[in-house]
Design a protein around this motif. Structure first.
Motif, mmCIF file in Angstrom:
data_model
loop_
_atom_site.group_PDB
_atom_site.id
_atom_site.type_symbol
_atom_site.label_atom_id
_atom_site.label_comp_id
_atom_site.label_asym_id
_atom_site.label_seq_id
_atom_site.Cartn_x
_atom_site.Cartn_y
_atom_site.Cartn_z
ATOM 1 N N LEU A 210 0.794 -1.220 0.000
ATOM 2 C CA LEU A 210 0.000 0.000 0.000
ATOM 3 C C LEU A 210 0.829 1.275 0.000
ATOM 4 C CD1 LEU A 210 -2.866 -0.931 2.501
ATOM 5 C CD2 LEU A 210 -2.882 -1.057 0.008
ATOM 6 N N MET A 211 2.069 1.211 0.517
ATOM 7 C CA MET A 211 2.812 2.449 0.709
ATOM 8 C C MET A 211 4.209 2.431 0.091
ATOM 9 S SD MET A 211 1.632 3.562 4.541
ATOM 10 C CE MET A 211 1.938 5.279 4.172
ATOM 11 N N LEU A 212 4.930 1.335 0.199
ATOM 12 C CA LEU A 212 6.324 1.334 -0.235
ATOM 13 C C LEU A 212 6.478 1.122 -1.740
ATOM 14 C CD1 LEU A 212 8.073 -0.653 2.656
ATOM 15 C CD2 LEU A 212 7.767 1.811 2.382
ATOM 16 N N ILE A 213 5.778 0.138 -2.272
ATOM 17 C CA ILE A 213 5.936 -0.184 -3.696
ATOM 18 C C ILE A 213 5.542 0.983 -4.598
ATOM 19 C CG2 ILE A 213 5.122 -1.700 -5.546
ATOM 20 C CD1 ILE A 213 5.086 -3.973 -3.569
ATOM 21 N N PRO A 214 4.429 1.710 -4.336
ATOM 22 C CA PRO A 214 4.124 2.869 -5.192
ATOM 23 C C PRO A 214 5.252 3.892 -5.240
ATOM 24 C CG PRO A 214 2.218 2.295 -3.878
ATOM 25 C CD PRO A 214 3.355 1.451 -3.364
ATOM 26 N N GLY A 215 5.956 4.073 -4.126
ATOM 27 C CA GLY A 215 7.078 5.000 -4.131
ATOM 28 C C GLY A 215 8.258 4.474 -4.928
ATOM 29 N N LEU A 216 8.499 3.175 -4.853
ATOM 30 C CA LEU A 216 9.610 2.581 -5.594
ATOM 31 C C LEU A 216 9.354 2.606 -7.097
ATOM 32 C CD1 LEU A 216 10.413 -0.497 -3.310
ATOM 33 C CD2 LEU A 216 11.681 1.653 -3.482
ATOM 34 N N ILE A 217 8.087 2.537 -7.487
ATOM 35 C CA ILE A 217 7.768 2.559 -8.920
ATOM 36 C C ILE A 217 8.226 3.868 -9.561
ATOM 37 C CG2 ILE A 217 5.850 2.607 -10.575
ATOM 38 C CD1 ILE A 217 6.495 -0.159 -9.572
ATOM 39 N N SER A 218 8.267 4.933 -8.754
ATOM 40 C CA SER A 218 8.686 6.223 -9.297
ATOM 41 C C SER A 218 10.147 6.221 -9.728
ATOM 42 C CB SER A 218 8.457 7.331 -8.265
ATOM 43 O OG SER A 218 9.260 7.109 -7.110
ATOM 44 N N LEU A 219 10.915 5.215 -9.318
ATOM 45 C CA LEU A 219 12.313 5.111 -9.719
ATOM 46 C C LEU A 219 12.472 4.466 -11.092
ATOM 47 C CD1 LEU A 219 13.829 3.884 -6.315
ATOM 48 C CD2 LEU A 219 13.685 6.232 -7.168
ATOM 49 N N LEU A 220 11.403 3.874 -11.600
ATOM 50 C CA LEU A 220 11.469 3.227 -12.905
ATOM 51 C C LEU A 220 11.412 4.266 -14.023
ATOM 52 C CD1 LEU A 220 8.994 0.238 -12.312
ATOM 53 C CD2 LEU A 220 11.494 0.165 -12.261
ATOM 54 N N PRO A 221 11.815 3.894 -15.230
ATOM 55 C CA PRO A 221 11.663 4.820 -16.365
ATOM 56 C C PRO A 221 10.218 5.249 -16.537
ATOM 57 C CG PRO A 221 13.042 2.957 -16.955
ATOM 58 C CD PRO A 221 12.489 2.646 -15.594
ATOM 59 N N LYS A 222 10.020 6.484 -16.959
ATOM 60 C CA LYS A 222 8.668 7.030 -17.071
ATOM 61 C C LYS A 222 7.793 6.209 -18.013
ATOM 62 C CE LYS A 222 9.617 11.833 -15.849
ATOM 63 N NZ LYS A 222 8.820 11.746 -14.618
ATOM 64 N N SER A 223 8.403 5.624 -19.035
ATOM 65 C CA SER A 223 7.612 4.822 -19.971
ATOM 66 C C SER A 223 7.042 3.582 -19.305
ATOM 67 C CB SER A 223 8.475 4.417 -21.174
ATOM 68 O OG SER A 223 9.609 3.673 -20.733
ATOM 69 N N TRP A 224 7.711 3.104 -18.255
ATOM 70 C CA TRP A 224 7.212 1.935 -17.520
ATOM 71 C C TRP A 224 6.184 2.337 -16.469
ATOM 72 C CZ3 TRP A 224 11.869 -1.799 -16.270
ATOM 73 C CH2 TRP A 224 12.516 -2.135 -17.466
ATOM 74 N N GLN A 225 6.387 3.504 -15.873
ATOM 75 C CA GLN A 225 5.501 3.924 -14.788
ATOM 76 C C GLN A 225 4.047 3.983 -15.239
ATOM 77 O OE1 GLN A 225 6.787 7.510 -12.760
ATOM 78 N NE2 GLN A 225 8.955 6.961 -13.001
ATOM 79 N N GLY A 226 3.803 4.507 -16.430
ATOM 80 C CA GLY A 226 2.436 4.636 -16.912
ATOM 81 C C GLY A 226 1.759 3.303 -17.144
ATOM 82 N N ASP A 227 2.548 2.250 -17.402
ATOM 83 C CA ASP A 227 1.977 0.929 -17.647
ATOM 84 C C ASP A 227 1.770 0.134 -16.367
ATOM 85 O OD1 ASP A 227 2.000 1.413 -20.380
ATOM 86 O OD2 ASP A 227 4.036 0.604 -20.620
ATOM 87 N N ILE A 228 2.483 0.489 -15.298
ATOM 88 C CA ILE A 228 2.440 -0.298 -14.061
ATOM 89 C C ILE A 228 1.679 0.415 -12.947
ATOM 90 C CG2 ILE A 228 3.837 -1.350 -12.247
ATOM 91 C CD1 ILE A 228 6.054 -1.736 -14.301
ATOM 92 N N SER A 229 1.995 1.696 -12.748
ATOM 93 C CA SER A 229 1.493 2.427 -11.585
ATOM 94 C C SER A 229 -0.030 2.393 -11.417
ATOM 95 C CB SER A 229 1.991 3.871 -11.640
ATOM 96 O OG SER A 229 1.570 4.584 -10.502
ATOM 97 N N PRO A 230 -0.835 2.619 -12.464
ATOM 98 C CA PRO A 230 -2.291 2.649 -12.239
ATOM 99 C C PRO A 230 -2.871 1.333 -11.737
ATOM 100 C CG PRO A 230 -1.725 3.626 -14.364
ATOM 101 C CD PRO A 230 -0.493 2.945 -13.857
ATOM 102 N N TYR A 231 -2.158 0.222 -11.942
ATOM 103 C CA TYR A 231 -2.698 -1.089 -11.603
ATOM 104 C C TYR A 231 -2.186 -1.615 -10.254
ATOM 105 C CZ TYR A 231 -4.004 -0.854 -16.486
ATOM 106 O OH TYR A 231 -4.538 -0.448 -17.689
ATOM 107 N N LEU A 232 -1.377 -0.828 -9.578
ATOM 108 C CA LEU A 232 -0.972 -1.209 -8.227
ATOM 109 C C LEU A 232 -2.185 -1.137 -7.305
ATOM 110 C CD1 LEU A 232 2.410 0.718 -7.914
ATOM 111 C CD2 LEU A 232 2.078 -1.715 -8.389
ATOM 112 N N PRO A 233 -2.232 -1.985 -6.261
ATOM 113 C CA PRO A 233 -3.428 -2.002 -5.397
ATOM 114 C C PRO A 233 -3.803 -0.634 -4.834
ATOM 115 C CG PRO A 233 -2.004 -3.860 -4.897
ATOM 116 C CD PRO A 233 -1.251 -3.012 -5.875
ATOM 117 N N SER A 234 -2.819 0.097 -4.317
ATOM 118 C CA SER A 234 -3.145 1.384 -3.690
ATOM 119 C C SER A 234 -3.632 2.401 -4.712
ATOM 120 C CB SER A 234 -1.923 1.928 -2.946
ATOM 121 O OG SER A 234 -0.833 2.084 -3.839
ATOM 122 N N ASN A 235 -2.984 2.477 -5.872
ATOM 123 C CA ASN A 235 -3.385 3.451 -6.881
ATOM 124 C C ASN A 235 -4.742 3.107 -7.495
ATOM 125 O OD1 ASN A 235 -1.013 4.805 -6.428
ATOM 126 N ND2 ASN A 235 0.067 3.891 -8.164
ATOM 127 N N ALA A 236 -4.968 1.823 -7.755
ATOM 128 C CA ALA A 236 -6.274 1.408 -8.274
ATOM 129 C C ALA A 236 -7.366 1.676 -7.251
ATOM 130 C CB ALA A 236 -6.249 -0.071 -8.644
#
Length: 279
Positions: A210-236
């Motif tokens: 809920l808290m740590l993984i969404p922050g770590l995703i921000s370290l990924l390339p921006k092209s990956w963030q848009g494909d992964i971030s919305p589907y994380l449990p907390s963001n969804a």
């Protein structure tokens, strides 16, 4: 003279009423166990306080910033009474999720799970009942807290650009969505507790998801963030009660489906381990 002895009549045992293990009985048992724990009252109270108090603090900070005549902080740009009031959702989810873990993993740590599964040999009704009972309780706490936070928070910011009422478009849906999100977080906590059978392990995975993984995703390339971030449990889950959404977030209905998918996946894993592994 001979005496005749009459054989003693065999003692009759009182017939004991048959007791059937039904879904209603299992639900009642889990309801009783939930409210018999002091931690239930404390943690639910904390969840409600977090949800309301942090929402009011956020609204009060916004009001103070507006009243001072200074430029708005970046955090308050485009703020509304709704998102100010629901600021405490991030804190309430931890309290309700942790209690959900304790509902199941706590029985494994104390050994009570053996007695529970002896009384309900089929096992899976225990998981369904725990999930249903605590899910409904967490839902009610979430809905009540969300409405209280909005009613008092909107009164604080009345007369400012953030002012809103319950009759505004999307407000009622967002408040109910926040309550539903917290209810499902509680069910996820129950599933994690049954899957990992460890209080520390369940809480760690919950906080990470809920808290740590969404922050770590921000370290990924921006092209990956848009494909992964919305589907994380907390963001969804948060998109379920967002008033508006953009290209980087899911619509409320899509967010609900994704979050339900995560919930069902964890429940399926918990059910598999419960059915296949010894207590």
């Amino acid at each position: 003279m001979s005496t005749l002895t009459t054989p003693a009549a065999p003692a009759t045992r009182a017939a004991r009423p048959a007791y059937r293990v039904t879904g209603r009985h299992v639900l009642r048992s889990e309801w009783t166990k939930l409210w018999s724990l002091r931690s239930t009252w404390i943690t639910l109270g904390l969840g409600l306080v977090f949800l309301v108090a942090f929402g009011l603090i956020s609204a009060a900070r916004y009001k103070s910033n507006i009243s001072s005549g200074q430029p708005l902080d970046e955090d308050f740009a485009g703020a509304t009474a709704l998102n100010l009031s629901l600021f405490g959702t991030n804190f309430a989810q931890l309290a309700l999720g942790v209690l959900g873990v304790l509902v199941t993993a706590g029985e494994y740590s104390t050994g009570m799970i053996r007695s529970t599964l002896t009384g309900v040999p089929r096992r899976l009704p225990v998981l369904w009942s725990k999930s249903a009972v605590f899910g409904v309780v967490a839902l009610l706490v979430g809905v009540i807290g969300a409405f209280l936070a909005f009613v008092f928070g909107s009164a604080i910011v009345a007369g400012t650009p953030a002012a809103m009422t319950l009759s505004d478009t999307g407000v009622l849906r967002s408040l109910l969505g926040a309550g539903l999100y917290l209810g499902l977080v509680g069910v996820i906590g129950v599933a994690l507790g049954a899957l990992l059978r460890s209080v520390a392990g369940g809480i760690s995975v919950l906080v990470a998801a809920l808290m740590l993984i969404p922050g770590l995703i921000s370290l990924l390339p921006k092209s990956w963030q848009g494909d992964i971030s919305p589907y994380l449990p907390s963001n969804a889950g948060q998109s379920m009660f967002a008033l508006t959404h953009d290209a980087s977030s899911l619509a409320p209905g899509a967010g609900l489906l994704v979050f339900l998918g995560w919930t069902v996946l964890l429940l399926a894993g918990a059910a598999y381990r419960l059915a296949r592994s010894d207590a």
